[in-house]
Design a protein around this motif. Structure first.
Motif, PDB file in Angstrom:
ATOM      1  N   LEU A  75       0.843  -1.188   0.000  1.00  0.00           N
ATOM      2  CA  LEU A  75       0.000   0.000   0.000  1.00  0.00           C
ATOM      3  C   LEU A  75       0.876   1.234   0.000  1.00  0.00           C
ATOM      4  CD1 LEU A  75      -2.756   1.541   0.558  1.00  0.00           C
ATOM      5  CD2 LEU A  75      -2.237   1.200   2.996  1.00  0.00           C
ATOM      6  N   ALA A  76       0.501   2.213  -0.804  1.00  0.00           N
ATOM      7  CA  ALA A  76       1.126   3.536  -0.782  1.00  0.00           C
ATOM      8  C   ALA A  76       0.018   4.557  -0.584  1.00  0.00           C
ATOM      9  CB  ALA A  76       1.865   3.811  -2.079  1.00  0.00           C
ATOM     10  N   GLN A  77       0.210   5.482   0.341  1.00  0.00           N
ATOM     11  CA  GLN A  77      -0.812   6.487   0.622  1.00  0.00           C
ATOM     12  C   GLN A  77      -0.146   7.786   1.046  1.00  0.00           C
ATOM     13  OE1 GLN A  77      -3.214   4.765   3.703  1.00  0.00           O
ATOM     14  NE2 GLN A  77      -1.535   4.597   5.152  1.00  0.00           N
ATOM     15  N   PRO A  78      -0.881   8.902   0.981  1.00  0.00           N
ATOM     16  CA  PRO A  78      -0.277  10.191   1.312  1.00  0.00           C
ATOM     17  C   PRO A  78       0.280  10.227   2.735  1.00  0.00           C
ATOM     18  CG  PRO A  78      -2.375  10.491   0.199  1.00  0.00           C
ATOM     19  CD  PRO A  78      -2.271   9.032   0.503  1.00  0.00           C
ATOM     20  N   GLY A  79       1.326  11.007   2.905  1.00  0.00           N
ATOM     21  CA  GLY A  79       1.947  11.198   4.218  1.00  0.00           C
ATOM     22  C   GLY A  79       2.869  12.392   4.180  1.00  0.00           C
ATOM     23  N   GLU A  80       3.250  12.881   5.354  1.00  0.00           N
ATOM     24  CA  GLU A  80       4.083  14.077   5.457  1.00  0.00           C
ATOM     25  C   GLU A  80       5.557  13.813   5.186  1.00  0.00           C
ATOM     26  OE1 GLU A  80       2.910  17.198   5.770  1.00  0.00           O
ATOM     27  OE2 GLU A  80       0.981  16.176   5.553  1.00  0.00           O
ATOM     28  N   GLN A  81       5.946  12.534   5.234  1.00  0.00           N
ATOM     29  CA  GLN A  81       7.338  12.161   4.985  1.00  0.00           C
ATOM     30  C   GLN A  81       7.342  10.744   4.439  1.00  0.00           C
ATOM     31  OE1 GLN A  81       9.549  11.781   8.643  1.00  0.00           O
ATOM     32  NE2 GLN A  81       7.882  10.766   9.714  1.00  0.00           N
ATOM     33  N   PHE A  82       8.526  10.278   4.017  1.00  0.00           N
ATOM     34  CA  PHE A  82       8.600   8.874   3.619  1.00  0.00           C
ATOM     35  C   PHE A  82       8.578   8.011   4.876  1.00  0.00           C
ATOM     36  CE2 PHE A  82      10.875   4.920   2.986  1.00  0.00           C
ATOM     37  CZ  PHE A  82      10.216   4.407   1.887  1.00  0.00           C
ATOM     38  N   ALA A  83       7.684   7.035   4.889  1.00  0.00           N
ATOM     39  CA  ALA A  83       7.588   6.111   6.012  1.00  0.00           C
ATOM     40  C   ALA A  83       7.281   4.727   5.460  1.00  0.00           C
ATOM     41  CB  ALA A  83       6.507   6.548   6.992  1.00  0.00           C
ATOM     42  N   LEU A  84       7.861   3.714   6.089  1.00  0.00           N
ATOM     43  CA  LEU A  84       7.672   2.340   5.632  1.00  0.00           C
ATOM     44  C   LEU A  84       7.383   1.443   6.821  1.00  0.00           C
ATOM     45  CD1 LEU A  84       7.870  -0.037   3.615  1.00  0.00           C
ATOM     46  CD2 LEU A  84      10.353  -0.009   3.980  1.00  0.00           C
ATOM     47  N   THR A  85       6.331   0.652   6.698  1.00  0.00           N
ATOM     48  CA  THR A  85       6.034  -0.411   7.652  1.00  0.00           C
ATOM     49  C   THR A  85       6.066  -1.730   6.899  1.00  0.00           C
ATOM     50  OG1 THR A  85       4.630   1.019   9.010  1.00  0.00           O
ATOM     51  CG2 THR A  85       4.349  -1.361   9.275  1.00  0.00           C
ATOM     52  N   THR A  86       6.876  -2.668   7.378  1.00  0.00           N
ATOM     53  CA  THR A  86       6.993  -3.978   6.746  1.00  0.00           C
ATOM     54  C   THR A  86       6.657  -5.054   7.770  1.00  0.00           C
ATOM     55  OG1 THR A  86       8.770  -3.148   5.330  1.00  0.00           O
ATOM     56  CG2 THR A  86       8.520  -5.535   5.477  1.00  0.00           C
ATOM     57  N   THR A  87       5.830  -6.010   7.364  1.00  0.00           N
ATOM     58  CA  THR A  87       5.493  -7.130   8.241  1.00  0.00           C
ATOM     59  C   THR A  87       5.683  -8.435   7.485  1.00  0.00           C
ATOM     60  OG1 THR A  87       3.157  -7.165   7.625  1.00  0.00           O
ATOM     61  CG2 THR A  87       3.769  -5.745   9.461  1.00  0.00           C
ATOM     62  N   ILE A  88       6.059  -9.474   8.233  1.00  0.00           N
ATOM     63  CA  ILE A  88       6.144 -10.815   7.660  1.00  0.00           C
ATOM     64  C   ILE A  88       5.516 -11.803   8.625  1.00  0.00           C
ATOM     65  CG2 ILE A  88       8.239 -10.321   6.338  1.00  0.00           C
ATOM     66  CD1 ILE A  88       9.833 -11.863   8.469  1.00  0.00           C
ATOM     67  N   LEU A  89       5.144 -12.959   8.108  1.00  0.00           N
ATOM     68  CA  LEU A  89       4.596 -14.025   8.930  1.00  0.00           C
ATOM     69  C   LEU A  89       5.014 -15.357   8.333  1.00  0.00           C
ATOM     70  CD1 LEU A  89       2.830 -14.999  11.273  1.00  0.00           C
ATOM     71  CD2 LEU A  89       0.850 -14.856   9.729  1.00  0.00           C
ATOM     72  N   PHE A  90       5.863 -16.081   9.051  1.00  0.00           N
ATOM     73  CA  PHE A  90       6.326 -17.398   8.617  1.00  0.00           C
ATOM     74  C   PHE A  90       6.038 -18.415   9.722  1.00  0.00           C
ATOM     75  CE2 PHE A  90       8.807 -14.738   5.798  1.00  0.00           C
ATOM     76  CZ  PHE A  90       8.964 -15.505   4.643  1.00  0.00           C
ATOM     77  N   PRO A  91       5.524 -19.580   9.379  1.00  0.00           N
ATOM     78  CA  PRO A  91       5.244 -20.605  10.381  1.00  0.00           C
ATOM     79  C   PRO A  91       6.509 -21.321  10.824  1.00  0.00           C
ATOM     80  CG  PRO A  91       4.699 -21.457   8.222  1.00  0.00           C
ATOM     81  CD  PRO A  91       5.116 -20.012   8.016  1.00  0.00           C
ATOM     82  N   HIS A  92       7.414 -20.557  11.406  1.00  0.00           N
ATOM     83  CA  HIS A  92       8.684 -21.106  11.888  1.00  0.00           C
ATOM     84  C   HIS A  92       8.906 -20.568  13.297  1.00  0.00           C
ATOM     85  CE1 HIS A  92      13.008 -21.773  12.379  1.00  0.00           C
ATOM     86  NE2 HIS A  92      12.921 -22.642  11.388  1.00  0.00           N
ATOM     87  N   PRO A  93       9.334 -21.405  14.238  1.00  0.00           N
ATOM     88  CA  PRO A  93       9.458 -20.951  15.627  1.00  0.00           C
ATOM     89  C   PRO A  93      10.430 -19.804  15.843  1.00  0.00           C
ATOM     90  CG  PRO A  93      10.459 -23.136  15.336  1.00  0.00           C
ATOM     91  CD  PRO A  93       9.679 -22.840  14.096  1.00  0.00           C
ATOM     92  N   ARG A  94      11.391 -19.612  14.937  1.00  0.00           N
ATOM     93  CA  ARG A  94      12.358 -18.535  15.093  1.00  0.00           C
ATOM     94  C   ARG A  94      12.003 -17.296  14.264  1.00  0.00           C
ATOM     95  NH1 ARG A  94      17.250 -19.840  17.538  1.00  0.00           N
ATOM     96  NH2 ARG A  94      17.528 -17.593  17.446  1.00  0.00           N
ATOM     97  N   ILE A  95      10.863 -17.336  13.556  1.00  0.00           N
ATOM     98  CA  ILE A  95      10.459 -16.173  12.759  1.00  0.00           C
ATOM     99  C   ILE A  95       9.081 -15.700  13.207  1.00  0.00           C
ATOM    100  CG2 ILE A  95      10.105 -15.203  10.455  1.00  0.00           C
ATOM    101  CD1 ILE A  95      11.903 -17.358   9.332  1.00  0.00           C
ATOM    102  N   GLY A  96       8.023 -16.435  12.853  1.00  0.00           N
ATOM    103  CA  GLY A  96       6.674 -16.021  13.229  1.00  0.00           C
ATOM    104  C   GLY A  96       6.308 -14.683  12.615  1.00  0.00           C
ATOM    105  N   TYR A  97       5.637 -13.829  13.407  1.00  0.00           N
ATOM    106  CA  TYR A  97       5.242 -12.486  12.945  1.00  0.00           C
ATOM    107  C   TYR A  97       6.326 -11.498  13.352  1.00  0.00           C
ATOM    108  CZ  TYR A  97       2.752  -8.052  12.632  1.00  0.00           C
ATOM    109  OH  TYR A  97       2.375  -6.764  12.325  1.00  0.00           O
ATOM    110  N   GLN A  98       6.772 -10.691  12.407  1.00  0.00           N
ATOM    111  CA  GLN A  98       7.761  -9.656  12.681  1.00  0.00           C
ATOM    112  C   GLN A  98       7.347  -8.370  11.966  1.00  0.00           C
ATOM    113  OE1 GLN A  98      11.749 -10.917  11.645  1.00  0.00           O
ATOM    114  NE2 GLN A  98      11.615 -12.801  12.862  1.00  0.00           N
TER     115      GLN A  98
END
Length: 254
Positions: free
Chosen positions: A126-149
């Motif tokens: 998603l890209a949407q208007p904002g006052e500055q450049f900002a990035l949110t990144t999420t991942i989800l892997f079914p691994h005990p050492r990763i999961g949701y980040q």
């Protein structure tokens, strides 16, 4: 300055040289110029590949992420030999070092006036208007050492993403190599997960999501110019990143 290394997927040697030159950043290989634009992407399976005529240049995303972080959009020709940008240590930190001293040049950031979203199943960008450049990144892997980040920039500075290495899973190695991929992968240039743990040592907490954010920056560079706005990449892939960049390249005033 010249950088030498091996391609992650091809396993072949390659070199990269940086030359000051007027005009937009572009690659020079095989006697042809190739702009790093989404419209020049020919493949996004496991890496981002640029192509023109019979030329292909694989795994451009980490170098492009370094250019994004440094703010270099103009004034540089990147001469390449070999079919792939060298993987080096699997991150963008060596590219950041190689670009040090090259001036940040480019157009003013385009301010997004509306939202644009690309999705596939549970994955989206998603890209949407904002006052500055900002990035949110999420991942989800079914691994005990990763999961949701998740990582958000800011407050995390973009430079902090650079040391995060590409990552993969031990159980996939044989199948990927049989497909001609990851021929140059090693424990020196990738973070590798076994079934329940890690084969080698991570550089930071949540290194996988940091690397996914780094990949997003490299692929967003393919829009052709900087943008001011809020970007969200949720469980995304090179294909979705590049599709967003393609929409921005085609309609820069979005």
């Amino acid at each position: 300055m010249m950088v030498r290394g091996t391609g992650l997927h091809s396993g072949e040697p390659g070199t990269v040289r940086f030359h000051p030159a007027e005009g937009p950043v572009r690659f020079w290989l095989g006697g042809l110029e190739l702009r790093p634009l989404a419209s020049s992407v020919v493949d996004t399976a496991r890496c981002t590949v640029l192509g023109r005529d019979n030329l292909r240049l694989m795994t451009v995303e980490h170098l492009l992420a370094a250019l994004f972080i440094r703010g270099i959009w103009e004034g540089l020709v990147i001469e390449v030999t070999g079919p792939e940008i060298p993987i080096l240590d699997g991150s963008a930190q060596e590219w950041l070092a190689a670009l040090e001293g090259i001036p940040a040049l480019g157009p003013e950031a385009v301010r997004l006036s509306g939202a644009v979203r690309v999705e596939e199943g549970r994955s989206s960008v998603l890209a949407q208007p904002g006052e500055q450049f900002a990035l949110t990144t999420t991942i989800l892997f079914p691994h005990p050492r990763i999961g949701y980040q998740q990582v958000q920039c800011p407050p995390t500075p973009l430079e902090a993403l650079a040391p995060a290495r590409t990552f993969g899973f031990l159980h996939e190695v044989e199948a990927l190599r049989a497909q001609g991929l990851i021929q140059g992968a090693s424990l020196e240039n990738a973070l590798v997960f076994s079934e329940y743990g890690l084969v080698n040592t991570p550089r930071m907490l949540h290194e996988p999501v940091y690397h996914k954010a780094l990949d997003f920056l490299g692929d967003l560079y393919l829009a052709g110019r900087p943008y001011q706005g809020q970007f969200v990449a949720h469980r995304a892939s090179h294909r979705l990143h590049v599709e967003l960049a393609r929409l921005l390249e085609a309609t820069p005033s979005l």
